[in-house]
Design a protein around this motif. Structure first.
Motif, PDB file in Angstrom:
ATOM      1  N   TYR A  35      -6.037  -3.992  -3.225  1.00 24.09           N
ATOM      2  CA  TYR A  35      -6.779  -3.282  -2.202  1.00 24.09           C
ATOM      3  C   TYR A  35      -6.139  -3.528  -0.843  1.00 24.09           C
ATOM      4  N   PHE A  36      -6.021  -2.437  -0.078  1.00 24.13           N
ATOM      5  CA  PHE A  36      -5.327  -2.519   1.199  1.00 24.13           C
ATOM      6  C   PHE A  36      -5.974  -3.550   2.111  1.00 24.13           C
ATOM      7  N   TRP A  37      -7.302  -3.576   2.187  1.00 29.59           N
ATOM      8  CA  TRP A  37      -7.980  -4.449   3.134  1.00 29.59           C
ATOM      9  C   TRP A  37      -8.112  -5.878   2.615  1.00 29.59           C
ATOM     10  N   ALA A  38      -7.701  -6.108   1.343  1.00 34.75           N
ATOM     11  CA  ALA A  38      -7.718  -7.463   0.797  1.00 34.75           C
ATOM     12  C   ALA A  38      -6.381  -8.177   0.959  1.00 34.75           C
ATOM     13  N   VAL A  39      -5.355  -7.475   1.411  1.00 32.28           N
ATOM     14  CA  VAL A  39      -4.040  -8.064   1.621  1.00 32.28           C
ATOM     15  C   VAL A  39      -3.998  -8.687   3.006  1.00 32.28           C
ATOM     16  N   GLY A  40      -3.545  -9.933   3.067  1.00 31.82           N
ATOM     17  CA  GLY A  40      -3.461 -10.609   4.360  1.00 31.82           C
ATOM     18  C   GLY A  40      -2.395 -10.013   5.251  1.00 31.82           C
ATOM     19  N   GLU A  41      -2.596 -10.171   6.549  1.00 32.66           N
ATOM     20  CA  GLU A  41      -1.624  -9.623   7.497  1.00 32.66           C
ATOM     21  C   GLU A  41      -0.248 -10.242   7.318  1.00 32.66           C
TER      22      GLU A  41
ATOM     23  N   ASN B  67      -3.321   7.690  -1.348  1.00 30.70           N
ATOM     24  CA  ASN B  67      -1.917   7.859  -0.968  1.00 30.70           C
ATOM     25  C   ASN B  67      -1.103   6.676  -1.493  1.00 30.70           C
ATOM     26  N   PRO B  68       0.156   6.901  -1.845  1.00 34.10           N
ATOM     27  CA  PRO B  68       1.008   5.791  -2.313  1.00 34.10           C
ATOM     28  C   PRO B  68       1.499   4.934  -1.142  1.00 34.10           C
ATOM     29  N   LEU B  69       0.627   4.160  -0.557  1.00 31.95           N
ATOM     30  CA  LEU B  69       0.956   3.391   0.644  1.00 31.95           C
ATOM     31  C   LEU B  69       1.967   2.298   0.325  1.00 31.95           C
ATOM     32  N   HIS B  70       2.965   2.197   1.194  1.00 31.23           N
ATOM     33  CA  HIS B  70       3.959   1.120   1.099  1.00 31.23           C
ATOM     34  C   HIS B  70       3.553   0.057   2.125  1.00 31.23           C
ATOM     35  N   CYS B  71       3.004  -1.017   1.619  1.00 23.18           N
ATOM     36  CA  CYS B  71       2.399  -2.030   2.494  1.00 23.18           C
ATOM     37  C   CYS B  71       3.458  -2.986   3.013  1.00 23.18           C
TER      38      CYS B  71
ATOM     39  N   ASP C 168     -14.871  -0.759   4.278  1.00 15.38           N
ATOM     40  CA  ASP C 168     -14.696  -0.482   2.861  1.00 15.38           C
ATOM     41  C   ASP C 168     -13.356  -1.019   2.413  1.00 15.38           C
ATOM     42  N   ASP C 169     -13.101  -0.951   1.111  1.00 19.71           N
ATOM     43  CA  ASP C 169     -11.825  -1.387   0.544  1.00 19.71           C
ATOM     44  C   ASP C 169     -11.364  -0.379  -0.502  1.00 19.71           C
ATOM     45  N   LEU C 170     -11.498   0.919  -0.179  1.00 23.45           N
ATOM     46  CA  LEU C 170     -11.164   1.955  -1.144  1.00 23.45           C
ATOM     47  C   LEU C 170      -9.660   2.195  -1.230  1.00 23.45           C
ATOM     48  N   GLU C 171      -8.930   1.987  -0.146  1.00 23.54           N
ATOM     49  CA  GLU C 171      -7.499   2.233  -0.160  1.00 23.54           C
ATOM     50  C   GLU C 171      -6.772   1.095  -0.873  1.00 23.54           C
TER      51      GLU C 171
END
Length: 626
Positions: free
Chosen positions: A282-288, A249-253, A267-270
């Motif tokens: 990667y979504f899970w590699a971006v800090g909060e 999905n084109p996630l807007h982080c 996982d870190d697929l997103e």
């Protein structure tokens, strides 16, 4: 008498009546395999080349497999009276139509496979009667619409619902929320762009939710997600874990997805698609701390409006921010406005009053809000009597002005005060439009170098006549900019933002410098210059008059020449008819006298005048006797 005892002895030897035979089972359809020797009965017809459901089905069958055929429709009579059917497979056919009530008699059916067909919609009556259905597979169709009541009969029993690989842009989320026993919900590979908050809050037994490969830019927080641990891999996950898949999905982080980032994953697929600073990571590699939002800034609002009573009025308000702000309107009386019989609120921030009344006048407040904050702006509306009528073909014109009409001129004190009265609130002192013409304006702002890490300035402006927001990027060492290509006679709203690098987070941020409102000069037209339509009409009338006059003169000349030549066409000699004369002398001697030949010229002499009475002689005349 001896015969009677013999008959009585033979009666016990008569064959007893046979017990009733069971009903003969229906013959097995051609190219199908039927299991009728033991229960449960089954009819297996996969890949049999069938064009329709065989009419000779055994109605006692508990299993019917018709996959991999060419069936195009399911009719009402095809599955009638099959009350004991438990499993029905119609996968990978060419089904486009399912008649209403086609499954009405299948009250014991547990599994229905309709995947791999060509269904485009599912209405309320097509699944009527499936009160015990547990597995419904509708994947790999062409579904674009799912009726809100399509799943009503099986909402309490359904455990597995697969809607993947379709063309669904919207779903009846309220109906899906009533599937209290569903364990697996497949929504992947569709066109879903949004999911309402709390859509899955009542699905307490949900174990797997697949929303892979849609158009989702954000996923709203849901009580179900916060109550259960989220794991991407089903292997090794506890029985109470929820398997959630939302990759592709084109996630807007931004800050709206911080809740999802805080959940434990394996996982870190997103990946993030936006904003640009996080795109592709990667979504899970971006800090909060990198999931940030920007508060809204109102970039355009309608200037003060004056409309006559009974006419419509449109109030506009535009704002930017991250996430995109939602615009709401508050009336002068403090009421929140929405869609009603007298007003309509549009998603783009426009409020339309269909019929204005004298009591509608006042200050309307535009509120733009998002997850990072809100911004307000005031729009004044005056409702009064209709303006005086104006002549359509006015001959007035603007006075001539020396120099280039597009040249920048500083506004005079009188014009500045008049514009201040017309435009409502005063402009921000930080941003000023010092000079402006018909198509250009000079914008100035104070130096923002004290802001650490400033990279550039961004100018956003929009006119009152359209909704297009224009951006200009200015170097960091500039404190003024000349705007060109503006439209004459329009009011513009302009804001200047400073783009800098936040030292705390290392991300790019913006800070408003100020906003201003200005109006361009109206375009001038020369005095006395006739309008093009007027000039064209005059030339046509003059040319027509000349043509008509020329035709009349030509006709008059022809009539005069005809009259001069005695009614004969000009150019032809008049030929007299042969006429004889009957003459009589004055002494009474009458008689026809032939016309004498022309006399030869002689010497003039005295003549005796004789008076003759002559009458024409010719055709239709008789000589007159004595």
């Amino acid at each position: 008498m001896a015969i009677l005892p013999l008959l009585l002895c033979l009666l016990p030897l008569a064959p007893a009546s046979s017990p009733p035979q069971p009903a003969t089972p229906s013959p097995c359809p051609r190219r199908c395999r039927c299991q009728t020797q033991s229960l449960p009965l089954s009819v297996l017809c996969p890949g049999a080349g069938l064009l329709f459901v065989p009419p000779s089905l055994d109605r006692r069958a508990a299993e019917l497999r018709l996959a991999d055929n060419f069936i195009a429709a399911v009719r009402r009579r095809d599955l009638a009276n099959m009350t004991g059917l438990l499993h029905l497979s119609l996968s990978r056919n060419t089904i486009r139509h399912v008649a209403a009530g086609a499954f009405a008699d299948l009250r014991a059916l547990r599994a229905l496979h309709l995947d791999g067909n060509r269904l485009t919609s599912l209405s309320e009556g097509q699944l009527r009667g499936l009160v015990n259905l547990r597995h419904l597979i509708l994947s790999n169709n062409q579904l674009v619409a799912l009726a809100a009541g399509a799943l009503d009969d099986c909402s309490e029993t359904l455990e597995d619902l697969d809607l993947s690989y379709n063309n669904l842009e919207q779903l009846p989320w309220e109906a899906l929320g009533r599937l209290g026993n569903v364990n697996t919900l497949g929504l992947d590979h569709n066109l879903l762009a949004s999911v309402p908050a709390g859509a899955f809050s009542r699905l307490h037994k949900l174990a797997r939710l697949d929303m892979t490969s849609n158009r989702l830019t954000t996923i709203p927080p849901d009580p179900l997600f916060s109550r259960l641990p989220l794991l991407a891999r089903p292997r090794g996950s506890p029985a109470s874990a929820l398997v959630l898949a939302f990759g592709g999905n084109p996630l807007h982080c931004n800050c709206e997805l911080v809740w999802l980032r805080r959940l434990a994953r394996e996982d870190d697929l997103e990946a993030c698609a936006s904003p640009p600073a996080l795109g592709g990571r990667y979504f899970w590699a971006v800090g909060e701390e990198e999931f940030v939002c920007e508060p809204p800034v109102v970039t355009h609002r309608s200037p003060p409006l004056a409309v006559p009573a009974g006419r419509p009025a449109a109030l506009r308000c535009r704002a930017v921010g991250d996430p995109e702000p939602r615009v709401r309107w508050v009336s002068p009386q403090g009421r929140l406005l929405g869609n009603s019989s007298r007003a309509r609120a549009f998603p783009n921030g426009t409020l339309e009053l269909l019929v204005t009344e004298p009591g509608d006048g006042g200050i309307f407040t535009c509120i733009a809000a998002n997850a990072a904050g809100e911004a307000t702006a005031a729009v004044e509306l005056t409702v009064g009597p209709p303006p005086p009528p104006q002549l359509a073909n006015s001959t007035s014109c603007d006075p001539p002005r020396d120099g280039d009409p597009d040249a920048l001129t500083p506004p005079s004190a009188a014009s500045a005060s008049a514009k201040a009265a017309d435009t409502g609130p005063p402009t921000d002192r930080g941003v000023q439009v010092t000079e402006h013409g018909a198509t250009a304006a000079l914008v100035q702002w104070p130096d923002q170098r004290p802001i650490p890490g400033i990279r550039m300035y961004q100018i956003q402006y929009n006119s009152s006549a359209d909704d297009i927001l224009v951006y200009r990027m200015i170097p960091a060492d500039s404190s003024s900019f000349l705007l060109t290509d503006l439209a004459s006679g329009r009011t513009y709203d302009l804001c200047v933002l400073a783009v800098y690098e936040d030292s705390a987070t290392g991300l790019t941020a913006t800070r408003p410098v100020g906003c201003a409102r200005f109006s361009t000069e109206p375009a001038l037209r020369p005095c006395g210059a006739p309008h093009a339509p007027f000039l064209g009409g005059t030339m046509i009338i003059a040319l027509g008059g000349v043509i008509v006059a020329s035709v009349l003169v030509f006709i008059f000349v022809l009539l005069m020449r005809y009259k001069v030549h005695g009614g004969q066409p000009p150019g032809k000699a008049k030929t007299p008819a042969p006429v004889s004369s009957v003459c009589s002398q004055t002494n009474g001697a009458l008689g026809p006298t032939p016309t004498p030949p022309a006399p030869e010229p002689t010497t003039p002499r005295a003549h005796t005048v004789v008076q003759l009475d002559c009458e024409p002689w010719g055709p239709g005349h008789e000589p007159v006797g004595p």
